[in-house]
Design an enzyme around this catalytic site. Structure first.
Site, mmCIF file in Angstrom:
data_model
loop_
_atom_site.group_PDB
_atom_site.id
_atom_site.type_symbol
_atom_site.label_atom_id
_atom_site.label_comp_id
_atom_site.label_asym_id
_atom_site.label_seq_id
_atom_site.Cartn_x
_atom_site.Cartn_y
_atom_site.Cartn_z
ATOM 1 N N ALA A 1 0.641 -1.379 -0.234
ATOM 2 C CA ALA A 1 -0.073 -0.429 0.156
ATOM 3 C C ALA A 1 0.616 1.532 -0.347
ATOM 4 O O ALA A 1 2.513 1.192 0.065
ATOM 5 C CB ALA A 1 -0.768 0.220 1.168
ATOM 6 N N GLY B 1 0.174 -5.034 0.785
ATOM 7 C CA GLY B 1 -1.181 -4.651 -0.475
ATOM 8 C C GLY B 1 -1.088 -6.053 -1.655
ATOM 9 O O GLY B 1 -1.862 -6.365 -1.888
ATOM 10 N N GLU C 1 -1.575 -9.204 -0.667
ATOM 11 C CA GLU C 1 -2.606 -9.230 -0.616
ATOM 12 C C GLU C 1 -3.740 -9.519 -2.056
ATOM 13 O O GLU C 1 -4.746 -10.621 -2.159
ATOM 14 C CB GLU C 1 -3.434 -8.535 0.235
ATOM 15 C CG GLU C 1 -3.093 -8.408 1.684
ATOM 16 C CD GLU C 1 -3.548 -7.413 2.673
ATOM 17 O OE1 GLU C 1 -4.393 -7.755 3.654
ATOM 18 O OE2 GLU C 1 -3.660 -6.263 2.022
ATOM 19 N N GLU D 1 3.178 -6.152 7.111
ATOM 20 C CA GLU D 1 2.660 -4.431 7.735
ATOM 21 C C GLU D 1 2.685 -4.427 9.204
ATOM 22 O O GLU D 1 2.581 -3.336 9.936
ATOM 23 C CB GLU D 1 1.175 -4.882 8.008
ATOM 24 C CG GLU D 1 0.688 -4.513 6.493
ATOM 25 C CD GLU D 1 0.639 -6.057 5.380
ATOM 26 O OE1 GLU D 1 -0.039 -5.810 4.926
ATOM 27 O OE2 GLU D 1 1.186 -6.656 6.231
#
Length: 257
Positions: free
Chosen positions: A63, A108, A111, A131
């Site tokens: 992200a 991300g 993910e 994270e």
């Protein structure tokens, strides 16, 4: 017009291409364009399979932390569900989807890869959910899809430590389905999904729905869900053609209907 996520369709295969160099950081704009791209390929009858690709150098390194750094709880509470649902839109594409991973698939990016059906990974690629090192946890499926894929103990190791997973380990634990030289990742991903272009599209869709939906149910409910989908395929042209071809000992000519 989309600028950060591109969709190209060729010979029945759609490529969803992340295009935010240098690292394809997944900011809010990318997430929303990714959602739109997923809906586009889901609805396009020309598309029988999908490749999600970040390019020759990197899949997605996570992200956009600069975008998040100054957000409050109230800000993120309003945004978090949208972040998760953008990747869920990819998971819900009713067609086979493979992630073609080069470089990094972190946070991300990992993910997003987890939202795909399969992952073709470069030999020198790194995957992970770092994270925890930022004082947070994965917020777009990392704790849920990873645990379902590799088991809770391995998922806890990866998420709680925030460490990177190399391609060899990823393949060993089931996070990667194929490991190939970096310059072959996209080509191998295409080869994986090309057979679906001429396959029975409704049956493929039903099989994906049966497996993904059944994972969220108890066994009895999953079996009932499977039976319902199985029976429904008897209303399709491809079921008629497939069985007729079998009886006649010839190759079926599926139309996707």
């Amino acid at each position: 017009m989309p600028e950060l996520v591109l969709v190209e369709v060729e010979q029945g295969v759609a490529t969803i291409r992340l295009a935010r160099p240098p690292m394809n950081a997944l900011n809010a704009a990318v997430q929303e364009e990714l959602r739109d791209a997923a809906r586009t390929v889901a609805d396009d009858e020309r598309v029988r399979a999908v490749v999600v690709y970040g390019g020759e150098k990197v899949f997605a390194a996570g992200a956009d932390i600069k975008e998040m750094a100054d957000m409050s709880y109230v800000d993120m509470a309003a945004r978090a569900a949208q972040l998760s649902s953008a990747f869920d839109a990819v998971a819900r594409i009713p067609k086979p989807v493979v992630a073609a991973i080069t470089g990094y698939a972190l946070g991300g990016g990992c993910e997003l890869a987890l939202a795909c059906d399969w992952r073709v990974v470069a030999e020198d690629a790194k995957l992970g959910q770092p994270e925890i090192k930022l004082g947070v946890i994965p917020g777009a499926g990392g704790t849920q899809r990873l645990a379902r894929l590799v088991g809770p103990a391995r998922a806890k190791d990866i998420v709680l430590t925030g460490r990177m997973v190399d391609a060899a380990e990823a393949e060993r634990i089931g996070l990667a389905d194929r490991v190939v030289p970096a310059d072959q990742v996209y080509a191998v991903a295409l080869d994986m999904v090309r057979p679906f272009v001429t396959g029975p599209a409704q049956a493929v869709k039903a099989a994906k729905l049966a497996i993904d939906g059944g994972l969220e149910m108890d066994l009895a409910s999953g079996l009932a869900w499977e039976s319902q989908l199985f029976a429904g395929l008897f209303a399709t042209d491809d079921r008629t053609e497939g069985m007729a071809a079998f009886v006649a000992k010839r190759k079926p000519d599926f139309t996707g209907r």
